[in-house]
Scaffold this active site. Structure first.
Site, PDB file in Angstrom:
ATOM      1  N   ASN A   8      -3.765  -3.345  -0.534  1.00 50.64           N
ATOM      2  CA  ASN A   8      -3.613  -2.980   0.815  1.00 50.64           C
ATOM      3  C   ASN A   8      -3.019  -1.181   0.605  1.00 50.64           C
ATOM      4  OD1 ASN A   8      -3.078  -1.916   3.413  1.00 50.64           O
ATOM      5  ND2 ASN A   8      -1.828  -3.970   4.073  1.00 50.64           N
ATOM      6  N   ARG A  92      -8.137  -4.401   2.034  1.00 49.06           N
ATOM      7  CA  ARG A  92      -7.932  -4.342   3.446  1.00 49.06           C
ATOM      8  C   ARG A  92      -8.062  -3.108   4.023  1.00 49.06           C
ATOM      9  NH1 ARG A  92      -2.395  -4.726   7.300  1.00 49.06           N
ATOM     10  NH2 ARG A  92      -3.487  -5.201   9.310  1.00 49.06           N
ATOM     11  N   HIS A 181      -5.674  -6.412  13.562  1.00 47.53           N
ATOM     12  CA  HIS A 181      -5.423  -7.628  13.268  1.00 47.53           C
ATOM     13  C   HIS A 181      -6.277  -8.710  13.071  1.00 47.53           C
ATOM     14  CE1 HIS A 181      -1.217  -6.435  14.589  1.00 47.53           C
ATOM     15  NE2 HIS A 181      -1.157  -5.877  13.098  1.00 47.53           N
ATOM     16  N   ARG A 242       6.521   0.796  17.966  1.00 47.35           N
ATOM     17  CA  ARG A 242       5.393   1.479  18.960  1.00 47.35           C
ATOM     18  C   ARG A 242       5.507   0.877  20.398  1.00 47.35           C
ATOM     19  NH1 ARG A 242       0.861  -1.013  15.240  1.00 47.35           N
ATOM     20  NH2 ARG A 242       1.336   0.076  13.221  1.00 47.35           N
ATOM     21  N   GLU A 381      -3.198 -13.144   5.557  1.00 48.14           N
ATOM     22  CA  GLU A 381      -4.440 -12.195   5.547  1.00 48.14           C
ATOM     23  C   GLU A 381      -4.858 -11.914   3.985  1.00 48.14           C
ATOM     24  OE1 GLU A 381      -3.827  -9.019   8.778  1.00 48.14           O
ATOM     25  OE2 GLU A 381      -1.686  -9.679   8.128  1.00 48.14           O
TER      26      GLU A 381
END
Length: 398
Positions: A8, A92, A181, A242, A381
């Site tokens: 990632n 990813r 996601h 965020r 993940e």
């Protein structure tokens, strides 16, 4: 043991894991680590393997140097890519646009198509591509597979996917809801079916991925019909840093009255908003401690967070019609029992009942007579990416 290297790549970091695709979600990876502070005068590389932690500090001028140093550190502890049976590298990748709705074996042509998607994810896709290029150079004989975060939501119904703006402008510039996601939502929703012992296609469910980034999804009969994140990961729920959903006119207002540039507003909404923007912290353990101390800013941030979460849960219940399960996952979702309790408080008339004795201790935390099952399912993940990468690489070689 056949392993997959999962990468990632961020703008200044690289997360890596060596994963056995046949392992269980709760199993520790064979090895894992993090390359940090790429491009700074001094960086760090950490590695966890066989119950031990290792760390080195060194200048890391770019991703190539960072990954090379990580491989060197891994080799010193007999867990480098050449020390194990490495069958694939899974990457990813944040944004697949409308081009990619499933994992892809990476070729030069795939990389060029990913470059075309950079305008849709200017903060993420460039770093993802750099990581892919570096890894392909260092491991040229191993299949590399890109797993796209947006893939699961590729077939959202038009009413959920499209925004009410000029259709020609939207089509020309790729403006639509993509969702993110996706790997987590897909993985967790399948685990829910396994836990409940029901066919995946028979279940209507709401999945809540609550971490520093947060999103939720409505999945009807195995197909997502809506999700909270939009064209970018900024939309939807209140998150750690965020803002989530806001009146888009706020952007124009800040530009016109505060003289803020687009980049400044971008940084404000992505990095200095959300729970941290109101309370000063984005770790929910710290937030809870501040609330317990009577900090009013922390209490306000938490209430805004829960209010927005409940709005989405309610709207998805209506969209689904019948709801069989609501599932919490990711860092906050898996560990903050008070968030789960407050998010679903007072909904007994809809058949949602959390058992306080089970909350935080069992996978199914609802009462036995709850019409809608409430679950806590850890996401993984990296394991999902490893499985995709192995399956896709084997299919390409057959």
């Amino acid at each position: 043991m056949s392993l997959v290297l999962v990468l990632n790549s961020g703008s200044s970091s690289i997360k890596f894991q060596l994963v056995d695709p046949t392992s269980h979600a709760t199993d520790e990876p064979f090895a894992s680590g993090l390359v940090e502070q790429i491009g700074e005068p001094s960086g760090t590389i950490t590695l966890k393997h066989a119950g031990e932690k290792h760390r080195i500090e060194a200048p890391i001028p770019d991703h190539a140097a960072g990954l090379d140093l990580a491989f060197t550190l891994m080799s010193e502890h007999k867990c480098g890519p050449k020390d194990v049976e490495l069958v694939a590298v899974g990457h990813r990748t944040v944004h697949g646009g409308l081009l990619f709705n499933s994992p892809e074996v990476i070729t030069d042509e795939i990389v060029e198509l990913m470059r075309d998607l950079i305008p849709l994810a200017p903060l993420h896709n460039p770093a993802n591509i750099v990581g892919i290029e570096v890894a392909r150079e260092l491991l040229p004989d191993i299949p590399h597979v890109a797993v796209f975060d947006t893939g699961f939501f590729h077939s959202l119904p038009p009413a959920a996917a499209l925004y009410a703006i000029d259709a020609e402008t939207a089509a020309e510039h790729g403006v639509r809801r993509y969702g993110f996601h996706g790997t987590s939502h897909e993985y967790v929703s399948h685990k829910v079916a396994d836990i409940l012992g029901r066919p995946y296609e028979d279940i209507n469910q709401i999945t809540l991925h609550l971490g520093n980034g947060a999103s939720c999804a409505a999945i009807k009969g195995g197909r997502p019909i809506d999700t909270s994140m939009g064209m970018t990961p900024l939309a939807g729920l209140v998150m750690g840093t965020r803002s989530g959903d806001i009146d888009p006119g706020i952007v124009f207002h800040l530009h016109r009255t505060a003289g803020m540039s687009i980049d400044e507003i971008d940084a404000l909404l992505n990095k200095r908003s959300g729970v941290k923007g109101i309370s000063g912290v984005n770790d929910f353990r710290e937030l809870r401690a501040l609330i317990d101390e009577g900090n009013q800013d922390a209490w306000l941030a938490y209430n805004i967070y829960i209010h927005q979460l409940r709005r989405y849960i309610g709207s998805y219940m209506i969209a689904l019609g019948r709801v069989d399960a609501i599932t919490f996952t990711a860092g906050v979702g898996e560990n903050a029992d008070f968030v789960r309790e407050d998010a679903l408080a007072g909904l007994e008339m809809y058949g949602i009942k959390i058992d306080p004795a089970k909350n935080g201790r069992e996978q199914i935390i609802s009462t036995d007579d709850s019409t809608i099952k409430v679950l806590v399912v850890p996401t993984n993940e990296e394991l999902a990416i490893a499985r995709y990468a192995k399956t896709k690489s084997e299919a390409a070689q057959s």
